[in-house]
Design a protein around this motif. Structure first.
Motif, PDB file in Angstrom:
ATOM      1  N   GLY B  37      -0.176  19.842  34.137  1.00  0.00           N
ATOM      2  CA  GLY B  37       0.031  18.650  34.956  1.00  0.00           C
ATOM      3  C   GLY B  37       0.300  18.905  36.429  1.00  0.00           C
ATOM      4  N   GLU B  38       0.247  20.147  36.850  1.00  0.00           N
ATOM      5  CA  GLU B  38       0.550  20.471  38.252  1.00  0.00           C
ATOM      6  C   GLU B  38      -0.652  20.289  39.168  1.00  0.00           C
ATOM      7  N   LEU B  39      -0.376  20.040  40.435  1.00  0.00           N
ATOM      8  CA  LEU B  39      -1.409  20.166  41.457  1.00  0.00           C
ATOM      9  C   LEU B  39      -0.958  21.299  42.373  1.00  0.00           C
ATOM     10  N   VAL B  40      -1.669  22.393  42.299  1.00  0.00           N
ATOM     11  CA  VAL B  40      -1.306  23.574  43.082  1.00  0.00           C
ATOM     12  C   VAL B  40      -2.323  23.733  44.200  1.00  0.00           C
ATOM     13  N   ALA B  41      -1.822  23.890  45.414  1.00  0.00           N
ATOM     14  CA  ALA B  41      -2.721  24.062  46.558  1.00  0.00           C
ATOM     15  C   ALA B  41      -2.796  25.529  46.945  1.00  0.00           C
ATOM     16  N   VAL B  42      -3.972  25.940  47.373  1.00  0.00           N
ATOM     17  CA  VAL B  42      -4.144  27.275  47.940  1.00  0.00           C
ATOM     18  C   VAL B  42      -4.558  27.074  49.384  1.00  0.00           C
ATOM     19  N   LEU B  43      -3.710  27.538  50.283  1.00  0.00           N
ATOM     20  CA  LEU B  43      -3.927  27.313  51.710  1.00  0.00           C
ATOM     21  C   LEU B  43      -4.239  28.637  52.398  1.00  0.00           C
ATOM     22  N   GLY B  44      -4.722  28.515  53.610  1.00  0.00           N
ATOM     23  CA  GLY B  44      -4.978  29.741  54.360  1.00  0.00           C
ATOM     24  C   GLY B  44      -6.121  29.545  55.322  1.00  0.00           C
ATOM     25  N   PRO B  45      -6.214  30.439  56.296  1.00  0.00           N
ATOM     26  CA  PRO B  45      -7.262  30.287  57.307  1.00  0.00           C
ATOM     27  C   PRO B  45      -8.651  30.574  56.731  1.00  0.00           C
ATOM     28  N   ASN B  46      -9.637  30.254  57.523  1.00  0.00           N
ATOM     29  CA  ASN B  46     -11.022  30.508  57.144  1.00  0.00           C
ATOM     30  C   ASN B  46     -11.232  32.008  56.901  1.00  0.00           C
ATOM     31  N   GLY B  47     -11.899  32.350  55.794  1.00  0.00           N
ATOM     32  CA  GLY B  47     -12.176  33.756  55.517  1.00  0.00           C
ATOM     33  C   GLY B  47     -11.032  34.493  54.864  1.00  0.00           C
ATOM     34  N   ALA B  48      -9.988  33.776  54.465  1.00  0.00           N
ATOM     35  CA  ALA B  48      -8.812  34.445  53.891  1.00  0.00           C
ATOM     36  C   ALA B  48      -9.058  34.907  52.454  1.00  0.00           C
ATOM     37  N   GLY B  49     -10.045  34.303  51.793  1.00  0.00           N
ATOM     38  CA  GLY B  49     -10.323  34.678  50.400  1.00  0.00           C
ATOM     39  C   GLY B  49     -10.072  33.540  49.420  1.00  0.00           C
ATOM     40  N   LEU B 208      -0.594  19.551  51.217  1.00  0.00           N
ATOM     41  CA  LEU B 208       0.832  19.610  50.884  1.00  0.00           C
ATOM     42  C   LEU B 208       1.405  18.242  50.512  1.00  0.00           C
ATOM     43  N   LYS B 209       0.730  17.184  50.984  1.00  0.00           N
ATOM     44  CA  LYS B 209       1.189  15.845  50.604  1.00  0.00           C
ATOM     45  C   LYS B 209       1.039  15.621  49.106  1.00  0.00           C
ATOM     46  N   LEU B 210       0.018  16.274  48.532  1.00  0.00           N
ATOM     47  CA  LEU B 210      -0.284  16.056  47.113  1.00  0.00           C
ATOM     48  C   LEU B 210       0.321  17.108  46.197  1.00  0.00           C
ATOM     49  N   ALA B 211       0.499  18.314  46.748  1.00  0.00           N
ATOM     50  CA  ALA B 211       0.754  19.465  45.873  1.00  0.00           C
ATOM     51  C   ALA B 211       2.188  19.531  45.362  1.00  0.00           C
ATOM     52  N   ASN B 212       2.334  20.058  44.140  1.00  0.00           N
ATOM     53  CA  ASN B 212       3.659  20.390  43.614  1.00  0.00           C
ATOM     54  C   ASN B 212       4.108  21.738  44.165  1.00  0.00           C
ATOM     55  N   ARG B 213       3.136  22.637  44.301  1.00  0.00           N
ATOM     56  CA  ARG B 213       3.408  23.976  44.831  1.00  0.00           C
ATOM     57  C   ARG B 213       2.205  24.404  45.650  1.00  0.00           C
TER      58      ARG B 213
END
Lengths: 292, 243
Positions: B37-49, B208-213
């Protein structure tokens, strides 16, 4: 002096052989769309269609419909076998197009030589499907086998259109041709589609061979010229466009017929290659525009 | 929220995942998990992987490490099998079948149930209720639609398989802010209804508005984990990005 009857006769013959080129060209496109591979063993399927039918007719004395059906199934299974033992291992290793073309050419040669060993080097033929005198319209004589070739080709085109447009598997094959990665992401078994495309192309080649053999002959080495003609048909139609390939086949057949009419049969292949060069220079994407 | 999220049953566990393009290692031993049930975000700059991470989970790149989904180890190079296990990726660039109609795209999204029948109709109606604009476009070729509509189709097509985990790669890419907001709002609603989501997004404030983590990826490594509630300002976010 211009002989209208001879001219019309030549066009009918060109249309007939053009349908065969078209079917072979479709075979090229179906495999190319599913995999990005240009399969130069396509001509071997044409040769085997006629040859296996001949063997079944002469050794087991089966009726034509049974012998032809068995030949189509055997060649389709051979297509799957080639995909499994030659194409798939290379595909999985991301082999280049160049390697793939060499591999399928090698398959063509292996099939050709094996046929030579098994049935010899003499040309073979099979009876026409309908043994009646040709229909005469004006001065033009249209054999029943010509009608079979054109009729079966048109039926196959309609069935293929239905298959690709109306069935989920047909749509999945189209999806693979548009974006293989996205297709796999939907759970479409892309590798199974590749095997299916080989089966379909091989069956089309076999049907072309069975239709054509009564009007000409078949021999162990007829595959390569047919593969080249089918390849040209596919390019002229727009590579990757099955129905374009059929149009390309007809254009090629008619161009050859006109060359025979105007310049003599010695320049038939010059006409075919000239059509190819004209399209490559002026419209490289073909009649319908290349799919990729 | 972080501790609450942590207590949820892990459905996706990524351990020591590394991926390379030729000689270049794009992902270095990444560990990540998503709970039920989580929404997990993966953030980072362009080209980070970030995209490589999702592509590796789906078996689209050559990778090493373990990806476990609902207690089963996923194969590393069989995308169709991974999709059949219930994970669907909406790829960067959408990956819609442009020359095909919207209806055909939706049918292919439901390939695993045969793309027809009562179940298909039910799923389709559900998707069209989420994205009503697609309803008017069913017979239109997908490639002729606007970018926003194409993204809606890409998400809708993914939902047609009723995934047990939805992966999204930059769903806001190239879209107008209003359309982005509409799509993210829909994703939020799907998540509140129980669909676990792993969202790769460059626009961190939106995610981040949506994510749990959230995880921050930098140079192919997880450089930070974020509790979105702790992010009060751009400075907080920058601290995690550049720490």
């Amino acid at each position: 002096m211009f002989d209208l009857a001879y001219f019309s006769q030549t066009l009918v013959n060109g249309l007939s052989v053009g349908c065969i080129y078209g079917l072979i060209g479709i075979g090229f496109c179906v495999i190319y769309n599913a995999s990005g591979i240009v399969n130069f063993a396509q001509g071997a399927f044409v040769m085997l269609g006629g040859m296996i039918t001949y063997v079944l007719l002469t050794t087991l004395h089966l009726p034509m419909i049974v012998a032809g059906s068995i030949a189509i199934i055997v060649v389709a299974l051979l297509g799957v076998l080639i995909e499994r033992i030659v194409v798939r291992p290379l595909w999985d290793r991301n082999a280049t197009m160049f390697v793939m073309i060499l591999a399928t050419l090698a398959v063509q040669i292996v099939i050709e030589r094996t046929t030579l060993i098994l049935v010899g080097d003499q040309p073979k033929s099979i009876p026409v499907f309908t043994d009646l005198p040709p229909i005469r319209i004006g001065g033009v004589s249209i054999g029943y086998q010509t009608l079979w070739i054109i009729g079966v080709s048109l039926v196959l085109i309609a069935l293929l259109a239905l298959f690709f447009q109306k069935t989920l598997v047909g749509r999945a094959m189209r999806a693979c041709s548009i974006n293989r990665e996205a297709a796999a992401l939907q759970g479409i078994p892309v590798s199974r589609m590749l095997a299916l495309s080989f089966a379909l192309s091989a069956a089309l080649g076999a049907i072309a061979g069975i239709l054509l053999t009564p009007t000409q002959f078949t021999a162990f080495n007829v595959g390569t010229p047919f593969a080249i003609s089918g390849f040209i048909a596919a390019i002229v139609g727009g590579f990757g466009r099955p129905f374009g390939a059929f149009l390309g086949g007809i254009a090629l057949g008619l161009a050859q017929a006109l060359a025979v009419f105007g310049l003599g049969s010695g320049l038939k292949n010059v006409a075919a290659l000239s059509v190819l060069l004209i399209f490559l220079f002026l419209r490289p994407s073909g009649i319908l525009g290349a799919a990729k | 929220m972080m501790s609450e999220s942590r207590s949820r049953e892990k459905i996706l566990e990524i351990q020591a995942l590394s991926a390379r393009y030729g000689q270049i290692e794009a992902l270095h031993s990444v560990d990540l998990d998503v709970g039920e049930g989580e929404l997990v975000a993966v953030l980072g700059p362009n080209g980070a992987g970030k995209s490589t991470l999702l592509r590796s989970v789906m078996g689209l790149t050559s990778s090493t490490g373990t990806v476990r989904f609902r207690d089963k180890i996923l194969p590393r190079r069989d995308t169709s099998a991974i999709a059949r296990s219930g994970i669907v990726l909406v790829p960067e660039g959408r990956g819609i079948f442009g020359p095909m109609t919207v209806q055909e795209n939706l049918q292919l999204g439901a390939y695993l149930i045969g793309g027809r029948g009562a179940d298909f109709e039910r799923r389709r109606e559900k998707v069209l209720a989420l994205f009503p604009r697609l309803k008017e476009r069913l017979t239109q070729t997908a490639g002729s639609m606007s970018g926003g509509e194409q993204q809606m189709l890409a998400v809708g097509r993914a939902l047609m398989s009723e995934p047990r985990l939805l992966l999204l790669d930059e769903p806001s890419l190239g879209l107008a802010p209003k359309v982005t907001a509409e799509i993210l709002e829909t994703l939020g609603r799907l998540n509140r209804d129980g669909l676990p989501i792993l969202l790769v997004e460059q626009k961190a404030p939106l995610a981040l508005k949506l994510a749990n983590r959230a995880y921050v990826v930098s140079n192919g490594r997880i450089s930070a984990q974020i509790d979105p509630r702790e992010i009060k300002s751009h400075a907080d976010l920058a601290h995690h990005y550049f720490n």
